[in-house]
Design a protein around this motif. Structure first.
Motif, PDB file in Angstrom:
ATOM      1  N   ALA A  33      -9.064   0.205   8.452  1.00 35.06           N
ATOM      2  CA  ALA A  33      -9.287   2.173   8.551  1.00 35.06           C
ATOM      3  C   ALA A  33      -6.966   2.412   8.378  1.00 35.06           C
ATOM      4  O   ALA A  33      -7.022   3.414   7.367  1.00 35.06           O
ATOM      5  N   ARG A  34      -6.075   1.523   9.304  1.00 38.82           N
ATOM      6  CA  ARG A  34      -4.853   1.814   9.262  1.00 38.82           C
ATOM      7  C   ARG A  34      -4.476   0.945   7.772  1.00 38.82           C
ATOM      8  O   ARG A  34      -3.678   1.337   7.335  1.00 38.82           O
ATOM      9  N   THR A  35      -5.113   0.188   7.396  1.00 39.75           N
ATOM     10  CA  THR A  35      -4.793  -0.609   5.858  1.00 39.75           C
ATOM     11  C   THR A  35      -5.218   0.024   4.826  1.00 39.75           C
ATOM     12  O   THR A  35      -4.042   0.140   4.103  1.00 39.75           O
ATOM     13  N   ARG A  36      -5.989   0.682   4.861  1.00 43.87           N
ATOM     14  CA  ARG A  36      -6.582   1.608   3.897  1.00 43.87           C
ATOM     15  C   ARG A  36      -5.495   3.515   4.081  1.00 43.87           C
ATOM     16  O   ARG A  36      -4.924   4.072   2.884  1.00 43.87           O
ATOM     17  N   ALA A  37      -4.949   3.596   5.177  1.00 46.47           N
ATOM     18  CA  ALA A  37      -3.839   4.987   5.251  1.00 46.47           C
ATOM     19  C   ALA A  37      -2.757   4.321   4.679  1.00 46.47           C
ATOM     20  O   ALA A  37      -2.324   5.174   3.685  1.00 46.47           O
ATOM     21  N   ALA A  38      -2.002   2.840   5.026  1.00 48.69           N
ATOM     22  CA  ALA A  38      -0.776   2.600   4.690  1.00 48.69           C
ATOM     23  C   ALA A  38      -0.857   2.204   2.953  1.00 48.69           C
ATOM     24  O   ALA A  38       0.250   2.962   2.123  1.00 48.69           O
ATOM     25  N   ARG A  39      -2.394   1.537   2.451  1.00 45.13           N
ATOM     26  CA  ARG A  39      -2.456   1.210   1.124  1.00 45.13           C
ATOM     27  C   ARG A  39      -2.044   3.493   0.540  1.00 45.13           C
ATOM     28  O   ARG A  39      -1.511   3.050  -0.623  1.00 45.13           O
ATOM     29  N   PHE A  40      -2.606   4.357   0.482  1.00 45.48           N
ATOM     30  CA  PHE A  40      -3.207   5.355   0.124  1.00 45.48           C
ATOM     31  C   PHE A  40      -1.454   5.671   0.130  1.00 45.48           C
ATOM     32  O   PHE A  40      -0.981   6.191  -1.421  1.00 45.48           O
ATOM     33  N   ALA A  41      -0.252   6.358   0.997  1.00 50.46           N
ATOM     34  CA  ALA A  41       0.768   6.130   1.206  1.00 50.46           C
ATOM     35  C   ALA A  41       1.335   5.626   0.484  1.00 50.46           C
ATOM     36  O   ALA A  41       2.135   6.243  -0.229  1.00 50.46           O
ATOM     37  N   VAL A  42       1.446   4.062   0.367  1.00 47.77           N
ATOM     38  CA  VAL A  42       2.482   3.391  -0.457  1.00 47.77           C
ATOM     39  C   VAL A  42       2.121   3.909  -2.107  1.00 47.77           C
ATOM     40  O   VAL A  42       2.467   4.165  -2.926  1.00 47.77           O
ATOM     41  N   GLU A  43       0.884   3.732  -2.345  1.00 44.59           N
ATOM     42  CA  GLU A  43      -0.167   4.490  -3.665  1.00 44.59           C
ATOM     43  C   GLU A  43       0.315   5.859  -3.960  1.00 44.59           C
ATOM     44  O   GLU A  43       0.477   6.672  -5.181  1.00 44.59           O
ATOM     45  N   ALA A  62       1.289  11.368  10.852  1.00 43.45           N
ATOM     46  CA  ALA A  62       0.895  12.567  11.806  1.00 43.45           C
ATOM     47  C   ALA A  62      -0.814  11.999  12.670  1.00 43.45           C
ATOM     48  O   ALA A  62      -1.719  12.318  12.601  1.00 43.45           O
ATOM     49  N   VAL A  63      -0.595  10.677  13.463  1.00 44.08           N
ATOM     50  CA  VAL A  63      -2.009  10.416  13.823  1.00 44.08           C
ATOM     51  C   VAL A  63      -2.152   9.706  14.937  1.00 44.08           C
ATOM     52  O   VAL A  63      -2.516   9.474  15.810  1.00 44.08           O
ATOM     53  N   GLY A  64      -0.941   9.883  15.956  1.00 40.19           N
ATOM     54  CA  GLY A  64      -0.652   9.829  17.188  1.00 40.19           C
ATOM     55  C   GLY A  64       0.243   7.971  17.266  1.00 40.19           C
ATOM     56  O   GLY A  64       0.198   7.189  16.458  1.00 40.19           O
ATOM     57  N   SER A  65       0.608   7.759  18.492  1.00 38.85           N
ATOM     58  CA  SER A  65       1.205   6.312  18.788  1.00 38.85           C
ATOM     59  C   SER A  65      -0.099   5.458  19.358  1.00 38.85           C
ATOM     60  O   SER A  65      -0.790   6.471  20.262  1.00 38.85           O
ATOM     61  N   PRO A  66       0.451   4.769  19.543  1.00 42.24           N
ATOM     62  CA  PRO A  66       1.003   3.255  18.077  1.00 42.24           C
ATOM     63  C   PRO A  66       0.259   3.521  16.948  1.00 42.24           C
ATOM     64  O   PRO A  66       1.318   3.046  16.129  1.00 42.24           O
ATOM     65  N   GLN A  67      -0.945   3.809  16.852  1.00 43.96           N
ATOM     66  CA  GLN A  67      -1.356   4.404  15.425  1.00 43.96           C
ATOM     67  C   GLN A  67      -0.519   4.052  14.049  1.00 43.96           C
ATOM     68  O   GLN A  67      -0.142   3.415  12.744  1.00 43.96           O
ATOM     69  N   GLN A  68      -0.054   5.401  14.165  1.00 44.54           N
ATOM     70  CA  GLN A  68       1.126   5.732  13.488  1.00 44.54           C
ATOM     71  C   GLN A  68       2.270   4.778  12.848  1.00 44.54           C
ATOM     72  O   GLN A  68       2.601   5.083  11.660  1.00 44.54           O
ATOM     73  N   GLU A  69       3.009   4.644  14.525  1.00 40.96           N
ATOM     74  CA  GLU A  69       3.639   3.871  13.832  1.00 40.96           C
ATOM     75  C   GLU A  69       3.359   1.838  13.651  1.00 40.96           C
ATOM     76  O   GLU A  69       3.956   1.073  13.049  1.00 40.96           O
ATOM     77  N   MET A  70       2.387   1.494  13.777  1.00 41.17           N
ATOM     78  CA  MET A  70       1.795   0.557  13.130  1.00 41.17           C
ATOM     79  C   MET A  70       0.978   0.959  11.481  1.00 41.17           C
ATOM     80  O   MET A  70       1.609  -0.376  11.022  1.00 41.17           O
ATOM     81  N   ILE A  71       1.047   2.315  11.423  1.00 36.38           N
ATOM     82  CA  ILE A  71       0.819   2.218  10.077  1.00 36.38           C
ATOM     83  C   ILE A  71       2.071   2.255   8.747  1.00 36.38           C
ATOM     84  O   ILE A  71       1.994   1.510   8.074  1.00 36.38           O
ATOM     85  N   ALA A  72       3.205   2.685  10.010  1.00 38.04           N
ATOM     86  CA  ALA A  72       4.567   2.373   9.332  1.00 38.04           C
ATOM     87  C   ALA A  72       5.072   1.358   9.025  1.00 38.04           C
ATOM     88  O   ALA A  72       5.450   0.602   7.780  1.00 38.04           O
ATOM     89  N   ALA A  73       4.716   0.543   9.933  1.00 38.81           N
ATOM     90  CA  ALA A  73       5.089  -0.986  10.150  1.00 38.81           C
ATOM     91  C   ALA A  73       4.418  -1.829   9.032  1.00 38.81           C
ATOM     92  O   ALA A  73       4.942  -2.426   7.986  1.00 38.81           O
ATOM     93  N   GLU A  74       2.862  -1.471   8.965  1.00 40.45           N
ATOM     94  CA  GLU A  74       2.190  -2.335   7.993  1.00 40.45           C
ATOM     95  C   GLU A  74       2.876  -1.954   6.470  1.00 40.45           C
ATOM     96  O   GLU A  74       2.634  -2.346   5.443  1.00 40.45           O
TER      97      GLU A  74
END
Length: 251
Positions: free
Chosen positions: A140-150, A159-171
């Motif tokens: 789910a984090r990868t899908r969120a990151a890919r959506f943002a890139v696209e 805005a999904v809370g920490s640390p998951q938001q930082e992990m999405i940004a890192a991905e």
């Protein structure tokens, strides 16, 4: 400035706003995090190569989001300006976003993108709402990151809370074609939508915002502020002892 295992930017809100104003949509992706006491305590238990820790280390900018943390630093002779994430998002929406900009929101609730669109109708907002349990759901984090890139947005608000938001940004940081600027904004969208209320200014001035949040939501936050949070004082004490030993003549 290095403090308690993180390197913080020594810039104030105006400088942070100017930094964002200079970021274009076609620039290589970089992201901003706003560590607070909860983040620092959690990171103190991790090795630098742990995914959560690397998510903070890969960030281009780390701004202190805690007056308690800033106060502890000042008592140890370290200047650590406070730049709350919610204030940064306010300035971004008011002073930075330009007509035609694309802004991607990862998280929030249904309707939040419409609220942001109404605030800045000359920009284009898109939203992806990941499922619950995001911290333990790598797919789910990868899908969120890919959506943002696209989405090819100038700014991505995560805005999904920490640390998951930082992990999405890192991905996102490691994905081909990632552009623009990511901001890990925590509860900032909840404040804008009115789901949560910020502490009065006098409480913020006296580093009591944590108390306001505890009183508003004790069932969810009692452990964070009454059990885990106080460990920051032990971390600060250890930092002081280490710093003293490292100075010439230290013991």
């Amino acid at each position: 400035m290095d403090y308690l295992g993180l390197s913080f930017e020594q810039i104030d809100e105006e400088a942070a706003t100017a930094l964002l104003r200079g970021r274009r949509a076609d620039m290589a992706f970089a992201y901003l995090v706003t560590p607070n006491v909860d983040h620092v305590v959690r990171l103190s238990e991790l090795d630098d190569d742990a995914p959560e820790a690397r998510a903070y280390l890969l960030a281009a900018w780390r701004l202190c989001d805690s007056r308690v943390l800033s106060l502890l630093a000042s008592l140890q002779g370290i200047a650590l300006p406070v730049v709350p994430g919610s204030d940064i998002i306010h300035r971004l929406l008011r002073d930075v976003i330009e007509p035609g900009d694309r802004v991607c929101l990862i998280g929030g609730e249904a309707g939040d993108v419409d609220l942001l669109q109404a605030m800045r109708p000359e920009a284009v907002f898109v939203q992806h709402i990941p499922p619950m349990g995001l911290r333990g759901d790598a797919g789910a984090r990868t899908r969120a990151a890919r959506f943002a890139v696209e989405a090819a947005a100038r700014f991505t608000l995560i805005a999904v809370g920490s640390p998951q938001q930082e992990m999405i940004a890192a991905e996102m940081h490691g994905m081909a074609g990632a552009r623009g600027t990511g901001l890990c904004v925590g509860a900032s969208i909840d404040y804008i939508a009115g789901r949560e209320s910020r502490a009065p200014r006098w409480m913020r001035r006296f580093a009591l915002e944590w108390l306001h949040r505890l009183l508003v939501n004790p069932r969810r936050l009692w452990r964070r502020y009454l059990v885990d949070g106080p460990r920051i004082f032990l971390l600060a004490w250890r930092f002081g002892k280490t710093s003293s030993a490292d100075r010439p003549g230290g013991h």
